[in-house]
Design a protein around this motif. Structure first.
Motif, short mmCIF file in Angstrom:
data_model
loop_
_atom_site.label_atom_id
_atom_site.label_comp_id
_atom_site.label_asym_id
_atom_site.label_seq_id
_atom_site.Cartn_x
_atom_site.Cartn_y
_atom_site.Cartn_z
N LYS A 301 0.85 -1.19 0.00
CA LYS A 301 0.00 0.00 0.00
C LYS A 301 0.89 1.24 0.00
O LYS A 301 1.89 1.27 0.71
N GLN A 444 5.02 0.47 12.39
CA GLN A 444 4.67 0.10 11.02
C GLN A 444 5.00 1.25 10.08
O GLN A 444 5.12 2.39 10.52
N GLU A 446 2.92 2.57 8.38
CA GLU A 446 1.78 3.45 8.59
C GLU A 446 1.96 4.37 9.79
O GLU A 446 1.47 5.49 9.80
N ARG A 547 0.92 -11.72 12.96
CA ARG A 547 -0.15 -11.11 12.16
C ARG A 547 -1.47 -11.81 12.43
O ARG A 547 -1.53 -13.03 12.52
MG MG Z 1 1.47 -4.04 7.47
#
Ligand code: MG
Ligand code: ATP
Length: 680
Positions: A301, A444, A446, A547
């Motif tokens: 992403k 992260q 992000e 995860r």
């Molecule tokens: Mg990730």
């Protein structure tokens, strides 16, 4: 090493609880980390470390929690602004703005303001190439280069808001290019130099980049990777690129095609570029960069970060987590193509006025002691790397470390994956000489900067735990319905979420606000969903379990990958392990383990070793976690940033077609595992 007697009463009690209430497990990851938790050894900071630490006041947590805006506002005031902000936070979930009416420039904060002080002649960037060539830039010199290159970009038509793609090896020009973009207010998109032409093309086109900065080549394990050739392949399908700047790194080792009018040599352009470029006054919320995630769980992403919020976040965490002082030499080993390289090789250390080290090549070139050789020769004091690297060092053996004097190291850190407790202890003992605090930092792409982490002067460390949220950051563990999981109840495992906005958080996914909402904010209204499983212990410490997509569901028990893997790695023969779920008639899912062995531990009787490993796991965490299948592998499939890709192992183990493999470091690893798995 303090790993004896882990199967204590707490472990048994917790195992019992799990047996008694399997239904309670449905919505959460039932931790079998009891083994870890039963082991009570904590590592307190020494009085000496605590005394000198940049942050040694335990009240910061409470103060920050009480008034988040004040806490981050104080950090904002440490920056140099063209227009200081009056506003602090605007939060219309899931869109945040911080210090929105301020104006500043990142390159001014990383360079100009130090050049005005005694840091002018201090080393900003210490660089070593793989072949052994070296360069050091003082703050003044780096500032000059950045100004000149910003002028070059300007002459090639780059303006505020334009996207510039950077596809370079780990050479100083990578940092210079990033800072030069920042000076103009252009948005950089760094693409890891190990990526293929295809990946480069996708990223350039997604961002609609106007200009590409690349090199003729870069060194990796003694070979020169022909970056410009890859770039040319990509550029055949990149209509938005108008100009290409090419750094001469490799010399004349292979022909480099220069297309007249489009391609320009860096050194030629720099010859007549002026040494002063007026820095753009950039709005706080204007974007600093786009960066694609590692692609561990799927298609990468394009994460976007803002200017002020990001800079404040990396400044604060560099100061408090890495504890940097004027005379430190900080080496973050991550490539600049990953967020870790952005935040802790370039922006964090330079914003703080520290000295950062950058190395171009492989850790085992020309020999397996290259990192330690670098640490010794340069006198590295703070060292930051990834569990995958530490597991490789462990696999290779401590003798490579023993050859070098690492007594200058005073703090060591890790990021990227859960660190197995066994590996943590080895790192602390062998690299850290038993004296350096270890900061296991969770974050992260992000999040932009470290979020869950020890503060080395304050935090009592527990091997395998990233400990607590950084002051001013709020995290929690919730169940499937978004209810807070009680740490005391059935182990306290669930989904890691962030509960309050903070300045450095991502501002979205480039060109895809819907995906941004979907990916991070749709599961729980108002909470940021990290995608990771975690548990909290009775001290409020966070333990990352892996995860959420990788979680195993064995007979109704949801088991995080990290815990089973850590028990496998706990065995003396095992270097690395990855576990995945395979369908099972009775249990729903059974565990398949892929295991690599340490050098010199090749099994004479593999079946015997398999049984031993299965027993080892059972002994440590109970029968429920016994692997049904174990496959010894020479290597595990990893992303180019070194993270294990369990989703591909799951595809192998269940006989499915492989998912997205574009971010795999070495596709042959998964191909050979696939062939072997089918055979055995
Ligand atoms: Mg990730
Ligand atoms: P993608 O999102 O594309 O699948 P990715 O998640 O691997 O890729 P990154 O942003 O590089 O991309 O990695 C962040 C992830 O790395 C975290 O969500 C977490 O799973 C893992 N991670 C990072 N640091 C730690 C840590 N200290 N302990 C445990 N896990 C960590």
């Amino acid at each position: 090493m303090a790993r004896k007697g882990r199967k204590g009463t707490a472990a048994r009690a917790s195992a019992k609880r799990r047996e008694a209430a399997p239904h309670a497990a449905e919505a959460r990851i039932v931790p079998t980390l009891s083994g870890l938790l039963a082991e009570k050894r904590v590592y307190k900071p020494s009085a000496a470390f605590r005394r000198q630490a940049n942050c040694n006041d335990a009240k910061v947590y409470e103060r920050a929690a009480r008034n988040l805006e004040k806490f981050w506002g104080e950090w904002a005031r440490k920056l140099e602004w063209f227009k200081p902000p009056k506003k602090v936070r605007e939060w219309k979930a899931p869109f945040a703005k911080w210090f929105a009416d301020g104006k500043l420039n990142v390159s001014v904060n990383c360079l100009d303001r130090h050049v005005k002080t005694a840091r002018r002649n201090k080393a900003a960037l210490v660089w070593e190439g793989e072949p052994g060539d070296r360069r050091t830039y003082t703050y003044w010199e780096l500032w000059r280069e950045v100004n000149q290159f910003a002028n070059v970009l300007k002459r090639l038509g780059v303006r505020k808001g334009d996207r510039v793609a950077i596809y370079l090896p780990m050479i100083p020009e990578a940092a210079i290019a990033m800072l030069a973009c920042a000076r103009l207010g252009a948005i950089h998109s760094v693409v890891f130099g190990g990526f293929s032409a295809e990946s480069l093309k996708d990223r350039i086109n997604d961002a609609r980049a106007k200009l590409l900065i690349t090199a003729d080549g870069g060194y990796r394990r003694g070979n020169l990777l022909p970056l410009k050739q890859y770039a040319d392949e990509a550029l055949a399908h990149c209509p938005t690129i108008e100009n290409v700047v090419v750094v001469k790194r490799g010399g004349a080792e292979f022909p480099v095609h220069i297309r007249e009018g489009r391609d320009h040599w860096w050194h030629r352009l720099m010859q007549d570029a002026g040494g002063w470029c007026e820095p753009a006054a950039v709005n706080s919320e204007d974007l600093l960069f786009i960066l694609y995630t590692s692609g561990t769980t799927g298609k990468p992403k394009g994460i976007v970060h803002s200017t002020a919020g990001y800079l404040i976040g990396v400044l604060a965490t560099t100061a408090w987590v890495f504890d940097l002082k004027e005379d430190d030499l900080f080496w973050c080993t991550a490539d600049i193509g990953w967020v870790t390289g952005h935040s802790y090789t370039v922006y964090g250390p330079l914003a703080l006025g520290a000295t950062t080290l950058m190395y171009e090549g492989a850790p085992d070139w020309p020999a397996r002691d290259r990192f330690w050789d670098i640490c010794e020769r340069h006198g590295v004091t703070v060292f930051y790397t990834a569990p995958t690297a530490i597991r490789a060092f462990m696999k290779w053996g401590a003798e490579h470390i023993g050859k070098h004097d690492l007594s200058r190291l005073r703090l060591i850190g890790t990021v990227g994956e859960p660190i197995n407790p066994e590996v943590w202890v080895w790192y602390q003992q062998t690299v850290g000489g038993g004296r350096c605090p270890v900061v296991d930092t969770w974050w992260q792409t992000e999040t932009g900067h470290i979020l869950i982490t020890p503060l080395p002067g304050l935090t009592a460390l527990k091997p395998g735990s990233a400990t607590r949220p950084f002051p001013g950051v709020s995290a929690d563990v919730v169940d499937a319905e978004g209810r807070r999981v009680d740490p005391e109840a059935s182990g306290g495992g669930g989904y890691l979420v962030l509960t309050r906005p903070y300045p450095g958080m991502l501002r979205g996914i480039w060109g895809d606000p819907e995906r941004y909402k979907q990916e991070y904010w749709s599961r729980y209204p108002g909470l940021y969903f990290t995608g990771d499983g975690a548990k909290r212990d009775e001290d409020g410490y966070f333990w990352l379990l892996g995860r959420v997509d990788d979680v195993l569901n064995v007979a109704g028990h949801r088991i995080g990958t990290a815990e089973v893997e850590s028990e496998l790695v706990d065995h003396k023969a095992v270097a690395e392990a990855a576990v995945v779920g395979i369908p099972h008639e009775l249990k729903g899912e059974a565990i398949a383990a892929f295991v690599t062995l340490k050098d010199g531990h090749g099994a004479s009787d593999p079946v015997e070793l398999m049984d031993e490993l299965k027993e080892h796991v059972v002994r440590k965490i109970g029968a429920i976690s016994r692997p049904d299948r174990i496959l010894f592998a020479a290597d595990l499939p990893k992303t180019r940033s070194g993270k294990i890709m369990r989703r591909l192992l799951r595809d192998v183990a269940t006989g499915r077609a492989l998912g997205d493999t574009t971010t795999l470091a070495d596709p042959s690893v998964i191909e050979s595992l696939k062939a072997r798995y089918a055979e055995e």
